[in-house]
Design a protein around this motif. Structure first.
Motif, PDB file in Angstrom:
ATOM      1  N   UNK A   2       0.935  -1.208   0.145  1.00 39.54           N
ATOM      2  CA  UNK A   2      -0.031   0.123  -0.044  1.00 39.54           C
ATOM      3  C   UNK A   2       0.701   1.294   0.052  1.00 39.54           C
ATOM      4  N   UNK A   3       1.897   1.411   0.753  1.00 42.20           N
ATOM      5  CA  UNK A   3       2.689   2.744   0.700  1.00 42.20           C
ATOM      6  C   UNK A   3       3.418   2.686  -0.584  1.00 42.20           C
ATOM      7  N   UNK A   4       3.638   1.958  -1.290  1.00 43.97           N
ATOM      8  CA  UNK A   4       4.212   1.879  -2.627  1.00 43.97           C
ATOM      9  C   UNK A   4       3.128   2.315  -3.562  1.00 43.97           C
ATOM     10  N   UNK A   5       2.067   1.766  -3.697  1.00 39.03           N
ATOM     11  CA  UNK A   5       0.939   1.900  -4.369  1.00 39.03           C
ATOM     12  C   UNK A   5       0.698   3.503  -4.280  1.00 39.03           C
ATOM     13  N   UNK A   6       0.414   3.948  -2.885  1.00 37.81           N
ATOM     14  CA  UNK A   6       0.206   5.370  -2.748  1.00 37.81           C
ATOM     15  C   UNK A   6       1.167   6.311  -3.488  1.00 37.81           C
ATOM     16  N   UNK A   7       2.522   5.990  -3.313  1.00 33.51           N
ATOM     17  CA  UNK A   7       3.398   6.763  -3.836  1.00 33.51           C
ATOM     18  C   UNK A   7       3.230   6.823  -5.550  1.00 33.51           C
ATOM     19  N   UNK A   8       3.078   5.779  -6.132  1.00 30.32           N
ATOM     20  CA  UNK A   8       2.493   5.600  -7.480  1.00 30.32           C
ATOM     21  C   UNK A   8       1.513   6.589  -7.903  1.00 30.32           C
ATOM     22  N   UNK A   9       0.081   6.412  -7.195  1.00 25.38           N
ATOM     23  CA  UNK A   9      -0.917   7.148  -7.560  1.00 25.38           C
ATOM     24  C   UNK A   9      -0.432   8.686  -7.353  1.00 25.38           C
ATOM     25  N   UNK A  10       0.063   8.765  -6.183  1.00 24.36           N
ATOM     26  CA  UNK A  10       0.361  10.383  -6.102  1.00 24.36           C
ATOM     27  C   UNK A  10       1.220  11.042  -7.168  1.00 24.36           C
ATOM     28  N   UNK A  11       2.166  10.296  -7.488  1.00 24.03           N
ATOM     29  CA  UNK A  11       2.922  10.632  -8.841  1.00 24.03           C
ATOM     30  C   UNK A  11       2.176  10.776  -9.954  1.00 24.03           C
ATOM     31  N   UNK A  12       1.273   9.824 -10.279  1.00 17.10           N
ATOM     32  CA  UNK A  12       0.329   9.693 -11.426  1.00 17.10           C
ATOM     33  C   UNK A  12      -0.494  11.210 -11.327  1.00 17.10           C
ATOM     34  N   UNK A  13      -1.049  11.352 -10.238  1.00 15.19           N
ATOM     35  CA  UNK A  13      -1.882  12.593  -9.845  1.00 15.19           C
ATOM     36  C   UNK A  13      -1.211  13.835 -10.088  1.00 15.19           C
ATOM     37  N   UNK A  14      -0.078  14.031  -9.899  1.00 13.75           N
ATOM     38  CA  UNK A  14       0.865  15.143  -9.988  1.00 13.75           C
ATOM     39  C   UNK A  14       1.343  15.203 -11.444  1.00 13.75           C
ATOM     40  N   UNK A  15       1.644  14.129 -12.342  1.00 11.77           N
ATOM     41  CA  UNK A  15       1.820  14.215 -13.665  1.00 11.77           C
ATOM     42  C   UNK A  15       0.678  14.387 -14.355  1.00 11.77           C
ATOM     43  N   UNK A  16      -0.662  14.271 -13.853  1.00 17.04           N
ATOM     44  CA  UNK A  16      -1.836  14.605 -14.713  1.00 17.04           C
ATOM     45  C   UNK A  16      -2.087  16.041 -14.356  1.00 17.04           C
ATOM     46  N   UNK A  17      -1.423  16.761 -13.603  1.00 13.95           N
ATOM     47  CA  UNK A  17      -1.915  18.117 -13.261  1.00 13.95           C
ATOM     48  C   UNK A  17      -3.072  18.314 -12.173  1.00 13.95           C
ATOM     49  N   UNK A  18      -3.336  17.037 -11.453  1.00 18.43           N
ATOM     50  CA  UNK A  18      -4.426  17.105 -10.599  1.00 18.43           C
ATOM     51  C   UNK A  18      -3.876  16.789  -9.174  1.00 18.43           C
ATOM     52  N   UNK A  19      -2.983  17.797  -8.563  1.00 16.31           N
ATOM     53  CA  UNK A  19      -2.404  17.303  -7.559  1.00 16.31           C
ATOM     54  C   UNK A  19      -2.966  18.322  -6.133  1.00 16.31           C
ATOM     55  N   UNK A  20      -3.963  19.326  -6.826  1.00 17.08           N
ATOM     56  CA  UNK A  20      -4.388  20.068  -5.994  1.00 17.08           C
ATOM     57  C   UNK A  20      -5.014  19.586  -4.552  1.00 17.08           C
ATOM     58  N   UNK A  21      -4.414  19.976  -3.326  1.00 17.77           N
ATOM     59  CA  UNK A  21      -4.864  19.434  -2.107  1.00 17.77           C
ATOM     60  C   UNK A  21      -4.125  18.111  -1.796  1.00 17.77           C
ATOM     61  N   UNK A  22      -3.133  17.564  -2.557  1.00 18.10           N
ATOM     62  CA  UNK A  22      -2.489  16.428  -2.336  1.00 18.10           C
ATOM     63  C   UNK A  22      -1.614  16.444  -0.893  1.00 18.10           C
ATOM     64  N   UNK A  23      -1.154  17.414  -0.620  1.00 16.22           N
ATOM     65  CA  UNK A  23      -0.371  17.536   0.631  1.00 16.22           C
ATOM     66  C   UNK A  23      -1.162  17.455   1.878  1.00 16.22           C
ATOM     67  N   UNK A  24      -2.293  18.190   1.799  1.00 15.35           N
ATOM     68  CA  UNK A  24      -3.411  18.199   2.920  1.00 15.35           C
ATOM     69  C   UNK A  24      -3.682  16.623   3.206  1.00 15.35           C
ATOM     70  N   UNK A  25      -4.133  15.836   1.980  1.00 18.05           N
ATOM     71  CA  UNK A  25      -4.690  14.684   2.077  1.00 18.05           C
ATOM     72  C   UNK A  25      -3.694  13.437   2.663  1.00 18.05           C
ATOM     73  N   UNK A  26      -2.427  13.984   2.259  1.00 16.42           N
ATOM     74  CA  UNK A  26      -1.362  12.971   2.655  1.00 16.42           C
ATOM     75  C   UNK A  26      -1.228  13.143   4.170  1.00 16.42           C
ATOM     76  N   UNK A  27      -1.167  14.412   4.762  1.00 14.14           N
ATOM     77  CA  UNK A  27      -0.946  14.850   5.908  1.00 14.14           C
ATOM     78  C   UNK A  27      -2.045  14.363   6.924  1.00 14.14           C
ATOM     79  N   UNK A  28      -3.192  14.415   6.260  1.00  9.98           N
ATOM     80  CA  UNK A  28      -4.561  13.895   6.942  1.00  9.98           C
ATOM     81  C   UNK A  28      -4.285  12.255   7.267  1.00  9.98           C
TER      82      UNK A  28
END
Length: 115
Positions: free
Chosen positions: A83-109
């Protein structure tokens, strides 16, 4: 007569031409998101089996929600250890797609919700 030392004038020129070097990898993750991902990985690795099992549904839901940002298909269930590796991959994919708004807050939570 030689003094035993040799100086290879061509040694400095032996570096490969820049065109033959592999392209630099661009890090699409914002530094704060990368920090949170590392914290989540570290925390996950410190959890006891019972604590990790209790946290799997929330982490899995986060992976799927972030994957949906980049229109990824369903993320396969590879078990809790992945799961932690899958999380890293999907976060990277979201950033690559330009859809990373609020990602830091989601990860912090998510990190704060871990036992």
């Amino acid at each position: 007569m030689t003094d035993g030392s040799t100086h290879d004038a061509g040694a400095a020129a032996a570096a490969p031409a820049s065109s033959s070097l592999p392209p630099r990898r661009v890090d699409l993750l914002p530094p704060d998101a990368r920090t949170e991902l590392e914290r989540i990985r570290r925390r996950w690795s410190e959890l006891r089996a019972r604590e990790a099992a209790a946290a799997v549904p929330e982490l899995r839901a986060a992976v799927e929600a972030i994957a949906a940002r980049s229109d990824d298909a369903a993320v396969p269930d590879l078990g809790p250890a992945a799961l932690p590796d899958q999380l890293a991959v999907v976060v990277w994919d979201a950033c690559a797609a330009g859809r990373a708004d609020g990602i830091h807050d989601a990860l912090t939570g998510l990190r704060r919700a871990l036992p």
